[in-house]
Scaffold this motif. Structure first.
Motif, mmCIF file in Angstrom:
data_model
loop_
_atom_site.group_PDB
_atom_site.id
_atom_site.type_symbol
_atom_site.label_atom_id
_atom_site.label_comp_id
_atom_site.label_asym_id
_atom_site.label_seq_id
_atom_site.Cartn_x
_atom_site.Cartn_y
_atom_site.Cartn_z
ATOM 1 N N ASN A 151 14.608 -14.312 20.778
ATOM 2 C CA ASN A 151 15.373 -15.062 21.769
ATOM 3 C C ASN A 151 16.104 -14.117 22.700
ATOM 4 O O ASN A 151 16.350 -12.957 22.381
ATOM 5 C CB ASN A 151 16.349 -16.038 21.086
ATOM 6 N N PHE A 152 16.426 -14.670 23.874
ATOM 7 C CA PHE A 152 17.367 -14.058 24.804
ATOM 8 C C PHE A 152 18.622 -14.888 24.737
ATOM 9 O O PHE A 152 18.565 -16.124 24.806
ATOM 10 C CB PHE A 152 16.846 -14.078 26.249
ATOM 11 N N SER A 153 19.760 -14.241 24.612
ATOM 12 C CA SER A 153 21.028 -14.949 24.527
ATOM 13 C C SER A 153 22.063 -14.280 25.419
ATOM 14 O O SER A 153 21.931 -13.111 25.766
ATOM 15 C CB SER A 153 21.555 -14.941 23.080
ATOM 16 N N VAL A 154 23.078 -15.058 25.772
ATOM 17 C CA VAL A 154 24.249 -14.518 26.458
ATOM 18 C C VAL A 154 25.445 -14.797 25.564
ATOM 19 O O VAL A 154 25.645 -15.930 25.103
ATOM 20 C CB VAL A 154 24.446 -15.165 27.845
ATOM 21 N N PHE A 155 26.218 -13.758 25.300
ATOM 22 C CA PHE A 155 27.448 -13.875 24.524
ATOM 23 C C PHE A 155 28.635 -13.661 25.452
ATOM 24 O O PHE A 155 28.577 -12.831 26.364
ATOM 25 C CB PHE A 155 27.484 -12.836 23.394
ATOM 26 N N ASP A 156 29.702 -14.384 25.209
ATOM 27 C CA ASP A 156 30.950 -14.263 25.969
ATOM 28 C C ASP A 156 32.043 -13.915 24.964
ATOM 29 O O ASP A 156 32.549 -14.784 24.260
ATOM 30 C CB ASP A 156 31.258 -15.578 26.683
ATOM 31 N N VAL A 157 32.373 -12.623 24.879
ATOM 32 C CA VAL A 157 33.306 -12.127 23.864
ATOM 33 C C VAL A 157 34.361 -11.227 24.504
ATOM 34 O O VAL A 157 34.233 -10.817 25.657
ATOM 35 C CB VAL A 157 32.552 -11.361 22.756
ATOM 36 N N GLU A 158 35.366 -10.894 23.744
ATOM 37 C CA GLU A 158 36.472 -10.070 24.244
ATOM 38 C C GLU A 158 36.152 -8.573 24.260
ATOM 39 O O GLU A 158 36.750 -7.833 25.029
ATOM 40 C CB GLU A 158 37.727 -10.311 23.397
ATOM 41 N N SER A 159 35.228 -8.145 23.392
ATOM 42 C CA SER A 159 34.992 -6.701 23.270
ATOM 43 C C SER A 159 33.644 -6.427 22.620
ATOM 44 O O SER A 159 33.025 -7.321 22.026
ATOM 45 C CB SER A 159 36.096 -6.060 22.410
ATOM 46 N N THR A 160 33.228 -5.168 22.702
ATOM 47 C CA THR A 160 32.006 -4.762 22.017
ATOM 48 C C THR A 160 32.176 -4.866 20.503
ATOM 49 O O THR A 160 31.227 -5.190 19.793
ATOM 50 C CB THR A 160 31.612 -3.321 22.399
ATOM 51 N N ASP A 161 33.381 -4.618 20.038
ATOM 52 C CA ASP A 161 33.635 -4.740 18.599
ATOM 53 C C ASP A 161 33.460 -6.185 18.135
ATOM 54 O O ASP A 161 32.880 -6.435 17.069
ATOM 55 C CB ASP A 161 35.049 -4.255 18.249
ATOM 56 N N GLU A 162 33.961 -7.143 18.936
ATOM 57 C CA GLU A 162 33.784 -8.545 18.566
ATOM 58 C C GLU A 162 32.299 -8.911 18.564
ATOM 59 O O GLU A 162 31.818 -9.585 17.649
ATOM 60 C CB GLU A 162 34.547 -9.474 19.513
ATOM 61 N N LEU A 163 31.571 -8.453 19.574
ATOM 62 C CA LEU A 163 30.139 -8.742 19.615
ATOM 63 C C LEU A 163 29.450 -8.183 18.380
ATOM 64 O O LEU A 163 28.643 -8.868 17.741
ATOM 65 C CB LEU A 163 29.502 -8.164 20.880
ATOM 66 N N HIS A 164 29.761 -6.951 18.022
ATOM 67 C CA HIS A 164 29.141 -6.338 16.842
ATOM 68 C C HIS A 164 29.450 -7.151 15.584
ATOM 69 O O HIS A 164 28.568 -7.391 14.756
ATOM 70 C CB HIS A 164 29.592 -4.889 16.661
ATOM 71 N N THR A 165 30.684 -7.590 15.459
ATOM 72 C CA THR A 165 31.073 -8.390 14.288
ATOM 73 C C THR A 165 30.280 -9.695 14.237
ATOM 74 O O THR A 165 29.773 -10.083 13.170
ATOM 75 C CB THR A 165 32.586 -8.685 14.319
ATOM 76 N N LEU B 269 27.342 -10.394 15.713
ATOM 77 C CA LEU B 269 25.918 -10.139 15.481
ATOM 78 C C LEU B 269 25.642 -9.713 14.041
ATOM 79 O O LEU B 269 24.687 -10.187 13.427
ATOM 80 C CB LEU B 269 25.395 -9.071 16.450
ATOM 81 N N SER B 270 26.476 -8.854 13.508
ATOM 82 C CA SER B 270 26.242 -8.393 12.133
ATOM 83 C C SER B 270 26.535 -9.490 11.112
ATOM 84 O O SER B 270 26.106 -9.397 9.964
ATOM 85 C CB SER B 270 27.055 -7.134 11.828
ATOM 86 N N GLY B 271 27.223 -10.550 11.534
ATOM 87 C CA GLY B 271 27.461 -11.691 10.664
ATOM 88 C C GLY B 271 26.309 -12.672 10.605
ATOM 89 O O GLY B 271 26.303 -13.595 9.786
ATOM 90 N N LEU B 272 25.316 -12.495 11.481
ATOM 91 C CA LEU B 272 24.150 -13.373 11.463
ATOM 92 C C LEU B 272 23.406 -13.211 10.138
ATOM 93 O O LEU B 272 23.096 -12.070 9.736
ATOM 94 C CB LEU B 272 23.205 -13.048 12.622
ATOM 95 N N PRO B 273 23.099 -14.300 9.451
ATOM 96 C CA PRO B 273 22.367 -14.176 8.193
ATOM 97 C C PRO B 273 21.023 -13.455 8.337
ATOM 98 O O PRO B 273 20.590 -12.758 7.410
ATOM 99 C CB PRO B 273 22.179 -15.630 7.749
ATOM 100 N N LEU B 274 20.382 -13.570 9.491
ATOM 101 C CA LEU B 274 19.106 -12.883 9.713
ATOM 102 C C LEU B 274 19.277 -11.451 10.213
ATOM 103 O O LEU B 274 18.283 -10.752 10.444
ATOM 104 C CB LEU B 274 18.247 -13.668 10.714
#
Length: 94
Positions: free
Chosen positions: A52-66, A68-73
């Protein structure tokens, strides 16, 4: 901060079908929670691929990493992240 994220999924074919179904169900639940929270405003399937292609709207790169790494897959994904900036020709930005 907006990020364009491509996610390519490769679940091991030897994974027990019940475990696979449970994993995919947890992924769907988690991703829909993020969508409802406004953190994942766009998701598009890539035709013919388990990706998939997705767009995320987050406060920081750290939040994005958290998130994404929380995705069960996550352990079965190849992820490519591109930071996005406002385009000067975007009429919605003015």
């Amino acid at each position: 901060m907006y990020f364009h994220v491509r996610m390519d999924v490769a679940i091991p074919p030897e994974l027990d079908p019940r475990q696979r179904d449970e994993l995919v169900a947890r992924e769907k639940k988690y991703s829909q929670e993020l969508q409802r929270a406004g953190k994942w405003p766009h998701i598009w399937r890539i035709v013919g691929e388990y990706a998939n292609f997705s767009v995320f709207d987050v406060e920081s790169t750290d939040e994005l990493h958290t998130l994404l790494s929380g995705l069960p897959l996550f352990p079965h994904m190849k992820i490519h992240v591109t930071p996005l900036a406002t385009h000067p020709s975007d009429i919605a930005a003015h």
